[in-house]
Scaffold this active site. Structure first.
Site, mmCIF file in Angstrom:
data_model
loop_
_atom_site.group_PDB
_atom_site.id
_atom_site.type_symbol
_atom_site.label_atom_id
_atom_site.label_comp_id
_atom_site.label_asym_id
_atom_site.label_seq_id
_atom_site.Cartn_x
_atom_site.Cartn_y
_atom_site.Cartn_z
ATOM 1 N N ASN A 9 -5.264 -4.662 -0.486
ATOM 2 C CA ASN A 9 -6.119 -4.790 0.700
ATOM 3 C C ASN A 9 -5.225 -5.110 1.892
ATOM 4 O OD1 ASN A 9 -7.989 -5.482 2.625
ATOM 5 N ND2 ASN A 9 -8.717 -7.333 1.570
ATOM 6 N N TRP A 10 -5.053 -4.133 2.751
ATOM 7 C CA TRP A 10 -4.137 -4.328 3.883
ATOM 8 C C TRP A 10 -4.778 -5.141 5.014
ATOM 9 C CZ3 TRP A 10 -1.377 1.114 4.698
ATOM 10 C CH2 TRP A 10 -0.726 1.468 3.507
ATOM 11 N N LYS A 11 -6.075 -5.337 4.934
ATOM 12 C CA LYS A 11 -6.805 -6.074 5.979
ATOM 13 C C LYS A 11 -6.508 -5.473 7.360
ATOM 14 C CE LYS A 11 -6.812 -10.006 2.918
ATOM 15 N NZ LYS A 11 -6.828 -11.463 2.719
ATOM 16 N N HIS A 95 -16.026 -8.863 0.837
ATOM 17 C CA HIS A 95 -14.814 -9.693 0.848
ATOM 18 C C HIS A 95 -15.148 -11.027 1.525
ATOM 19 C CE1 HIS A 95 -10.882 -11.219 1.878
ATOM 20 N NE2 HIS A 95 -10.414 -10.470 0.900
ATOM 21 N N GLU A 97 -13.753 -12.727 3.687
ATOM 22 C CA GLU A 97 -13.595 -12.751 5.150
ATOM 23 C C GLU A 97 -14.803 -12.132 5.830
ATOM 24 O OE1 GLU A 97 -9.743 -10.898 5.042
ATOM 25 O OE2 GLU A 97 -9.009 -12.685 4.009
ATOM 26 N N GLU A 167 -12.475 -13.636 -6.250
ATOM 27 C CA GLU A 167 -11.480 -14.129 -5.306
ATOM 28 C C GLU A 167 -11.872 -15.527 -4.838
ATOM 29 O OE1 GLU A 167 -9.133 -10.706 -3.429
ATOM 30 O OE2 GLU A 167 -10.898 -11.017 -2.192
ATOM 31 N N GLY A 173 -4.681 -16.005 0.651
ATOM 32 C CA GLY A 173 -3.740 -16.167 1.753
ATOM 33 C C GLY A 173 -3.183 -17.572 1.876
ATOM 34 N N SER A 213 -3.635 -14.857 -3.560
ATOM 35 C CA SER A 213 -2.208 -15.172 -3.689
ATOM 36 C C SER A 213 -1.589 -14.632 -4.978
ATOM 37 C CB SER A 213 -1.979 -16.672 -3.552
ATOM 38 O OG SER A 213 -2.440 -17.113 -2.293
ATOM 39 N N GLY A 234 -3.645 -9.040 -1.363
ATOM 40 C CA GLY A 234 -3.560 -9.024 0.095
ATOM 41 C C GLY A 234 -2.111 -8.997 0.546
ATOM 42 N N GLY A 235 -1.562 -10.152 0.841
ATOM 43 C CA GLY A 235 -0.201 -10.267 1.383
ATOM 44 C C GLY A 235 0.845 -9.448 0.638
HETATM 45 P P1 PGA Z 1 -3.989 -12.604 -0.681
HETATM 46 O O1 PGA Z 1 -5.381 -11.884 -0.338
HETATM 47 O O2 PGA Z 1 -3.380 -11.848 -1.835
HETATM 48 O O3 PGA Z 1 -3.175 -12.499 0.565
HETATM 49 O O4 PGA Z 1 -4.311 -14.017 -1.051
HETATM 50 C C1 PGA Z 1 -6.211 -11.383 -1.340
HETATM 51 C C2 PGA Z 1 -7.442 -10.774 -0.733
HETATM 52 O O5 PGA Z 1 -7.961 -11.318 0.243
HETATM 53 O O6 PGA Z 1 -7.950 -9.737 -1.209
#
Ligand code: PGA
Length: 250
Positions: A9-11, A95, A97, A167, A173, A213, A234-235
């Site tokens: 997920n590049w956000k 998600h 967010e 998640e 993050g 993470s 994510g990251g």
């Molecule tokens: P993260 O994000 O790996 O940076 O913790 C995961 C996500 O939000 O899908």
């Protein structure tokens, strides 16, 4: 047998040039990726059409969100049929967010899931508790509501087409990962919910990903759990050097 899946997920990250360069480097190195793992990337939607025209067999495309509406006067929104028309096969739904910053509720997400299924796009349905809910011991109840309120109106056939992603919000993050035991415990709980509602045969075919993470140093121990079928990253998905080792973490 259910699929092993790793989705990136590049956000809201990467310029056009950076995004193209990452996509190219993933494609160039796709022969290094575990053959048995389905690999998905979810770039910002503005890049999807171009990526789709230059697709690589191994790397599937996902949107990060879509509208619950079919079409019409919804400025700024993207519909499931638009995603389908450019060959996008997956879409993240709910998600944390989006739940936190865009007020997405289980009731709304139910409609997004339906809109996607109607266009044969696989929803990757995300859920997970916030820190306060875990600390107060409410995490199972929260997850049960998120999963059942948005999905349990579906038929067994429809729910079999969905991918789930647990998640825990406190792990996203933050560099703080759920332990392999915490992940397994929740994944097993969710599979039991599915089994109680739809029967064991359906429950055991649904992939449940872990996100929060997840990175090269912990992917192996997370993916080794019986009910963890991959990750939503994510990251670590923003660089081929960190994303590919996660893909190969089974
Ligand atoms: P993260 O994000 O790996 O940076 O913790 C995961 C996500 O939000 O899908």
């Amino acid at each position: 047998m259910r699929k092993n899946i790793v989705a990136g997920n590049w956000k809201m990250n990467l310029s056009h040039k950076e995004a193209l360069s990452l996509y190219d480097s993933l494609k160039t190195n796709s022969n290094e990726m575990d053959k048995h793992t389905t690999v998905i990337v979810a770039p910002p939607s503005i890049y999807l059409s171009e990526f789709s025209k230059n697709k690589n067999e191994k790397i599937k495309l996902a949107a990060q969100n879509c509208s619950e509406n079919e079409n019409g006067a919804f400025t700024g929104e993207i519909s499931a049929s638009m995603l389908q028309s450019i060959g996008v096969e997956y879409c993240l739904v709910g998600h944390s967010e989006r739940r936190a910053y865009f007020n997405e509720t289980n009731e709304l997400l139910k409609h997004k899931v339906e809109a996607l299924l109607a266009k044969a796009i696989t929803p990757i349905y995300c859920f997970g508790e916030v820190l306060k809910e875990r600390e107060s011991g409410n995490h199972f109840e929260v997850v049960k509501a998120q999963v059942s309120e948005a999905l349990f109106h579906l038929s067994a056939e429809a729910i079999s087409k969905i991918v789930l992603a647990y998640e825990p919000v406190w792990a996203i993050g933050t560099g703080k990962t759920a332990s392999p035991d915490q992940a397994q415990e929740m994944h097993q709980f969710v599979r039991r919910l599915l089994s109680d509602k739809y029967g064991e045969a359906v429950a055991k075919e649904i992939s449940i990903l872990y996100g929060g993470s997840c990175k090269p140093t912990n992917a192996k121990e997370l993916f080794a759990n019986q009910d963890v079928d991959g990750g939503l990253i994510g990251g670590a998905a923003l660089k081929a050097e960190t994303f590919i080792p996660v893909i190969n973490g089974f």
